[in-house]
Each structure stands twice: as C-alpha cells, then as structure tokens.
Design an enzyme around this catalytic site. Structure first.
Site, PDB file in Angstrom:
ATOM      1  N   PRO A 192      25.274  -0.295  41.783  1.00 19.07           N
ATOM      2  CA  PRO A 192      24.706  -1.512  42.352  1.00 19.07           C
ATOM      3  C   PRO A 192      24.901  -2.709  41.425  1.00 19.07           C
ATOM      4  O   PRO A 192      24.804  -2.561  40.197  1.00 19.07           O
ATOM      5  CB  PRO A 192      23.222  -1.191  42.481  1.00 19.07           C
ATOM      6  CG  PRO A 192      23.126   0.281  42.425  1.00 19.07           C
ATOM      7  CD  PRO A 192      24.301   0.779  41.657  1.00 19.07           C
ATOM      8  N   ASP A 196       7.888  12.320  30.278  1.00 19.87           N
ATOM      9  CA  ASP A 196       8.823  12.839  29.277  1.00 19.87           C
ATOM     10  C   ASP A 196       9.257  14.258  29.629  1.00 19.87           C
ATOM     11  O   ASP A 196      10.431  14.606  29.535  1.00 19.87           O
ATOM     12  CB  ASP A 196       8.162  12.872  27.888  1.00 19.87           C
ATOM     13  CG  ASP A 196       7.727  11.486  27.455  1.00 19.87           C
ATOM     14  OD1 ASP A 196       8.248  10.514  28.017  1.00 19.87           O
ATOM     15  OD2 ASP A 196       6.868  11.389  26.563  1.00 19.87           O
ATOM     16  N   THR A 213      30.253  -7.018  46.760  1.00 21.95           N
ATOM     17  CA  THR A 213      30.143  -8.030  47.806  1.00 21.95           C
ATOM     18  C   THR A 213      30.864  -9.300  47.382  1.00 21.95           C
ATOM     19  O   THR A 213      31.568  -9.932  48.166  1.00 21.95           O
ATOM     20  CB  THR A 213      28.654  -8.354  48.060  1.00 21.95           C
ATOM     21  OG1 THR A 213      27.952  -7.130  48.192  1.00 21.95           O
ATOM     22  CG2 THR A 213      28.465  -9.211  49.267  1.00 21.95           C
ATOM     23  N   THR A 248      27.577  -4.466  40.745  1.00 27.53           N
ATOM     24  CA  THR A 248      28.815  -4.642  39.983  1.00 27.53           C
ATOM     25  C   THR A 248      29.727  -5.708  40.592  1.00 27.53           C
ATOM     26  O   THR A 248      30.792  -5.985  40.048  1.00 27.53           O
ATOM     27  CB  THR A 248      29.587  -3.313  39.876  1.00 27.53           C
ATOM     28  OG1 THR A 248      29.517  -2.647  41.122  1.00 27.53           O
ATOM     29  CG2 THR A 248      29.025  -2.430  38.794  1.00 27.53           C
ATOM     30  N   HIS A 280       2.561   8.518  20.105  1.00 23.52           N
ATOM     31  CA  HIS A 280       3.512   9.004  21.117  1.00 23.52           C
ATOM     32  C   HIS A 280       4.860   8.273  20.983  1.00 23.52           C
ATOM     33  O   HIS A 280       5.913   8.906  20.867  1.00 23.52           O
ATOM     34  CB  HIS A 280       2.902   8.769  22.519  1.00 23.52           C
ATOM     35  CG  HIS A 280       3.724   9.315  23.630  1.00 23.52           C
ATOM     36  ND1 HIS A 280       3.411  10.457  24.299  1.00 23.52           N
ATOM     37  CD2 HIS A 280       4.870   8.879  24.190  1.00 23.52           C
ATOM     38  CE1 HIS A 280       4.316  10.708  25.221  1.00 23.52           C
ATOM     39  NE2 HIS A 280       5.221   9.747  25.180  1.00 23.52           N
ATOM     40  N   GLU A 281       4.787   6.949  20.950  1.00 28.91           N
ATOM     41  CA  GLU A 281       6.030   6.166  20.857  1.00 28.91           C
ATOM     42  C   GLU A 281       6.699   6.372  19.491  1.00 28.91           C
ATOM     43  O   GLU A 281       7.928   6.455  19.404  1.00 28.91           O
ATOM     44  CB  GLU A 281       5.761   4.675  21.098  1.00 28.91           C
ATOM     45  CG  GLU A 281       5.266   4.331  22.503  1.00 28.91           C
ATOM     46  CD  GLU A 281       6.091   4.914  23.626  1.00 28.91           C
ATOM     47  OE1 GLU A 281       7.334   4.999  23.481  1.00 28.91           O
ATOM     48  OE2 GLU A 281       5.515   5.321  24.644  1.00 28.91           O
TER      49      GLU A 281
END
Ligand code: ATP
Length: 603
Positions: A196, A492, A201, A198, A416-417
């Site tokens: 999508p 995750d 159209t 790229t 966590h991150e």
C-alpha cells in the site's frame, strides 16, 4: 437541489392549504337540490323566502323554514323574475358561480398534482448519489480529464523501472497508428502490484497524464453490490464508457475485491462476485487493444488473483511497484518537500536514510506531519528536528501525554521496554534500536522502535531467531525483576509465536520439520474452495509443529532471560534512565554497553 427543496416545501404548503380548506370551511347545512318544476311549485306555494340568481344557470335560496336549496334554471326564462316577485320572494343576483376555476382545479386535482410532484422528486433523488436505485447498473467510475490536474512522471520518484515498463503504453496511446502499422500487439491490461502507498494509483494517473488521455478510475469494491447482476452490468458500463472515450485508461483499484480466484468463496454474495469477474474476463477478451483502451489494475495481493485474469490477452503485463530504496526515498522527499518551506541546508538524504521501509505515501505523510509540527511551534521553516518528530509519530504512534500511569505501572513498563531494548542491543543482526519510550503512544504503554539500517528484504535464520528473543525480552525482564508478568506482554507473545511459526512452517527453518511448506494460514481461503481443508497435514505433523513451536519460544524466552541476567546492572540503569527521561535513544543503551553498534554475528 435547492430548487427541489423549494418545490417540496411548496407542495407541502399547497397540501396544507387544501386540507385546511377542507377542514376549516364552515359547516353549512346541506342544500337540497330541486328540479326546476319542484322549485316553481314551492315558489307558487309561497314556501320560498329568498332566491339568489347566479349567472343565467342556477338559483340558490332558502325556504321559509330556513332550509336551503339550489336548482338549475332552464335557458330563456323571461317569466322567472316575475313569478318570484309575485310570490314575495326576495331576489338577489350574482354574476357567476362563486368558485374560480383554479380553485376548482386545485380542489379536484391538487392531491394528484402533489403526489405527482413528490414522485418525480423521489425518482430524481434515487438517481442521485444518495439513492442510486435506478442507476445501480451504471459504473461508478470517476473521470479525470487530461487537461485538469495533470499528473506526469515528474510527480513520481523512486520507481524508474516501473516507469520504463509503462513508457511503451504511453507512446501507443499517443499514436496508436504507429504500432498498428507494424502489426505489434500492445498489452490490453497492466497489473500493478505492490505494498500500500507505493504509488500504483499515481503511476496509472501519470500514464494518462503523459499520454494526455482521459482516465476512468473505479475501485474493485465498487462493482460489488448486494443485488445479483449489478456488478456485471457495471463492468459492461465501464467498458462502454471506455469505448466512447477511447483512447483512454480504465483504472481498477483493488482488483482483488472482484478478481479473487473463482471458487474461493461460499454463498450467494460470492456468486455475484464471480459473475462480475466473468464479465470482466469477457470484456477484456471482447475489446481489441487497437480500440485504444488500456486497462490498468492495482492490487496489494497479486497472489490471490484468478489465474484467468493474468493470462496473455488480459492483464498480461505485470509491473511490481516496490518500496523505494534510499535514493528513491530522497527523490520522493524532494517532490513532497516542494510544497513546504525547508530550513536552509536541511539534508533530505539524512532523512531518507532514517526512514527505511517507508512507502511514498508514508513519506508524503512524514513531510505533512513535520510541517504541522513546525506550525504548532510557530516556526518559519522546517528543520531536521521536525522531521524526526514526525518520523517518531509515524513509527510509534502519537504520544498520549494525557494518560496517567501509576508509579508501579510506569516502573513495570520501564523494565519491560528496557528488556526489549537491551536484548536487541545484545542480539547480533538485530535492527538497531532507534528509540525507547515509556510515554504511552497509540495503544501501547511504551514502545521500543527499531530502524533497519539497510533495505534488505531477505532475512536469515539468525535475524528471525533474534526477533523472537527480542519479543520475549520485555516479558523476561518483568519476570526477573518483579517475579510476575503483566498483560502488557500478550502482544509480545503473539509476535514471538507468529515469527516462530513462520520460521517452522513457511521458511523451513526447523531441522525436525524440514524444508516443507506447511503454511495455509491464508484466511481468504478459509471458506469456499478450501473449506474444510484448513490443514493440509496429518495430526502427527501438527503435533510435531506444536512441539517445535513451544520448544523454540521457550528457548528464546530463556535466552532473553539469560542475556538480561548477565547484564542485570545495565537493565537497571536503562530502566532508571527511562523512569527519569521517559524517552531514550538506542545509542544511549549502546553507550552503557560500551558499544557503538550491535555485536557482530561472530562475536
Ligand atoms: P494503495 O495500494 O493503498 O491504493 P497506492 O500504491 O495506489 O496505494 P497511491 O495512492 O498512488 O498509492 O499513493 C498515495 C500517495 O502517496 C500519492 O498521492 C502520492 O502523493 C504519494 N506517493 C506514493 N508513491 C509515490 C512516489 N513514488 N513518488 C511520489 N509520491 C508518491
């Protein structure tokens, strides 16, 4: 439309007046209708009190007892007045009947006129965009004239190979006779496939713009309606329109909505789609490319298309529109940056390098977001900082500063991150960490974003295995530090499982399962042709896959935990930095590790 509203209001008023007339007219005692001889008899008997002679045709009057009557009088009756006078009747005279012709017309015909007007208006409305009941079979193609808003190859960058493929078609549309003379057969249809945004159209429009021919655009889903036969009729209408306006381009976006393999569905809705597809195939066969019509179709899923569409004589030319590489991205940025004010010396190459995987549409969006961000800060020109802000917004979603996190939530998000980011920094071949944040963005409480440093699209086992380890890194950190896991890790786990399943079932990366494709996850085939054959392998194989899958995910979970335990100090420091600064750079984590980049695979 304004006039129509006025007409409706007018009609309603007329109806209201008529109704009021009917209901509000005084209730008169009914008039007796007498034949003339009865009337004359009553006069002679002295029973009539008043008589009003109306014109020369009728009389209305009252009897002595108050009853009312009316009668018609014969023509040429000179004795009438004399007779009335002799019997003491009060005579009056009205020149004509009281009701004017138009009132009579309205009273008698008003309701019919009203219904007729409403009916005409309703018919008109139904043909408009709101109803379309009467234009169901008409194609809904939008026409773009070559003179208006002309798009050319100048407006597209980074897809040189695609342009080269299309040049021939432009030449042909410009001068069909040159090709006809040599007897060459120009492709009737071009199928453009690619991710999508790229520029599929845009390319189709540019072909029309370059050749200066009209462009008719319709989406595959516009053919599909709930009534059987409508899609096929729309296809016929589209090609009819094309013939009338040849040479021209018919563009069908999202052709997979109608062009999906026949038999791949269930139910009557699908029959309608197949009928539409059949009609499309018939039309593609029916017209001769010498007529000057070129059909261009676009899809993100060329793999699901019916093979009949792709055979020579139909969409026989296929153009794959790729995501732009770094040079392409720079060119696309240059095109879209023309519409904004850039700070002197801004390096678009640097922005292009920092946006791998971005499509043309993403880059357009990037420039726009950067401009909006700069405007919010009342800047006069866009700087690199604005582009970085926009890129983070696109990569990680908009920040949600308003969301309040409890201290505990913040801490577990930070670990966590930090877990994801640290495992990534320690994993060879991982995409470099771009930024880590615990500012909630989009739906996530925190985000670790990566920026691949090349446009490599083929991944090896090590890279994919690394992705599973990194995905498990967040949950592993929570488990090590708090000895419990939160629901935040569900995404995750999902990601890790799906990558592991792909490795086993699609890419043949499991030694036990071997290089066999066991992937039939394509939800498009769940019903219909493939109904009931969701799984093409035995129960034994399924249990081997399950076993391998579990083994692989648990192995990477353990690996992530091991990596974090070995670097527990750094995990604490990254989490502390996140608690303090909320957003940190990948390079800060590498600095803590004493590295400039991820470890090389051999180290
Ligand atoms: P989809 O598959 O979602 O329909 P698409 O491939 O048809 O997408 P377009 O609609 O052509 O994509 O592109 C969207 C917008 O992105 C275009 O209007 C254009 O401004 C910009 N764009 C995309 N690709 C390019 C490019 N190669 N050069 C310049 N602009 C581009």
């Amino acid at each position: 439309m304004k006039n129509e509203n006025l007409l409706i209001i007018f009609s309603i008023l007329v109806l209201a007046v008529l109704l009021m007339n009917i209901f509000s007219s005084p209730v008169e005692s009914p008039k007796e209708t007498l034949i003339y001889s009865q009337f004359a008899y009553q006069v002679r008997q002295g029973q009539v009190s008043t008589a009003n002679i109306i014109g020369e045709t009728s009389i209305e009057g009252t009897f002595l007892d108050g009853r009312q009557f009316q009668t018609n009088i014969p023509p040429n009756n000179p004795n009438l007045v004399e007779m009335l006078r002799q019997n003491d009747v009060q005579i009056s005279y009205s020149p004509e009947s009281g009701t004017p012709w138009y009132v009579t017309l309205l009273v008698h015909w008003g309701p019919f006129i009203f219904i007729f007007v409403i009916w005409i208006l309703l018919m008109k409305r139904m043909q408009g965009p709101a109803g379309r009941l009467f234009s169901l079979g008409k194609s809904k193609a939008q026409r773009v004239d070559p003179t208006k808003k002309r798009i050319t190859f100048q407006d597209i960058a980074g897809v040189q190979e695609c342009k080269d493929e299309l040049v021939e078609i432009i030449e042909y549309l410009k001068d069909p006779s040159r090709f006809r003379k040599l007897g060459g057969r120009i492709p009737k249809g071009v199928l453009m496939s690619g991710s999508p945004g790229t520029g599929k159209t845009l390319l189709a429009k540019a072909v029309a713009g370059e050749a200066e021919v009209p462009f008719f655009s319709i989406s595959g889903s516009d053919f599909v309606e709930m009534f059987v036969g409508v899609g096929a009729s729309r296809v016929r209408d589209l090609f009819e329109e094309g013939r009338k306006n040849a040479p021209c381009i018919l563009f069908i976006d999202e052709i997979d909505a109608v062009g999906r393999s026949r038999g791949a569905g269930l139910g009557s809705g699908n029959d309608e789609r197949e009928q539409t597809l059949n009609q499309l195939l018939v039309e593609m066969d029916g017209f001769d490319a010498t007529e000057g019509i070129i059909v261009i179709a676009a899809t993100n899923r060329p793999d699901v298309l019916d093979p009949a569409l792709l055979r020579p004589g139909r969409f026989d030319r296929q153009v794959a529109v790729p995501l732009p590489d770094v040079r392409g991205r720079e060119e696309i940025l240059k095109i879209h940056a023309q519409k904004v004010v850039l700070n002197d010396g801004i390096n678009l190459e640097k922005i292009a390098k920092g946006t791998p995987g971005f499509s043309g549409a993403d880059l357009k969006n990037l420039v726009n977001e950067a401009a909006l961000g700069a405007a919010r800060k009342n800047k006069t020109a866009l700087t690199l900082e604005d582009f970085e802000y926009a890129r983070d917004k696109i990569l990680m979603g908009p920040e949600r500063h308003s969301m309040v996190m409890s201290e505990k939530e913040k801490r577990s998000t930070a670990y966590h991150e930090a877990g994801h980011a640290l495992v990534a920094a320690l994993t060879p071949k991982s995409d470099p960490v771009h930024k880590v944040t615990i500012v909630p963005r989009g739906r996530a409480l925190g985000v670790t974003s990566f920026l691949p440093d090349n446009d490599n699209r083929a991944y090896d086992t090590e890279y994919l295995a690394g992705r599973v380890t990194i995905a498990m890194g967040g949950r592993a950190a929570e488990e090590i530090i708090f000895d419990e896991v939160t629901t935040g890790a569900s995404n995750d786990i999902q990601q890790a499982t799906s990558t592991a399943r792909d490795m086993i079932c699609r890419y043949g990366m499991s030694e036990i399962v071997g290089p066999i494709s066991l992937d039939n996850n394509d939800q498009h085939y769940v019903f219909g042709r493939d109904f009931g054959k969701e799984r093409e392998y035995s129960d034994d194989t399924a249990s081997v896959i399950d076993h391998e899958l579990r083994k692989m995910v648990i192995f990477h979970d353990n690996k992530a935990k091991q990596l974090l335990r070995d670097h527990i100090d750094i995990l604490h420091r990254v989490a502390d930095m996140l608690m303090e600064q909320e957003t940190i750079d990948g390079s800060q984590i590498l600095a803590l590790l004493g590295q400039e980049q991820n470890p090389s695979p051999t180290s």
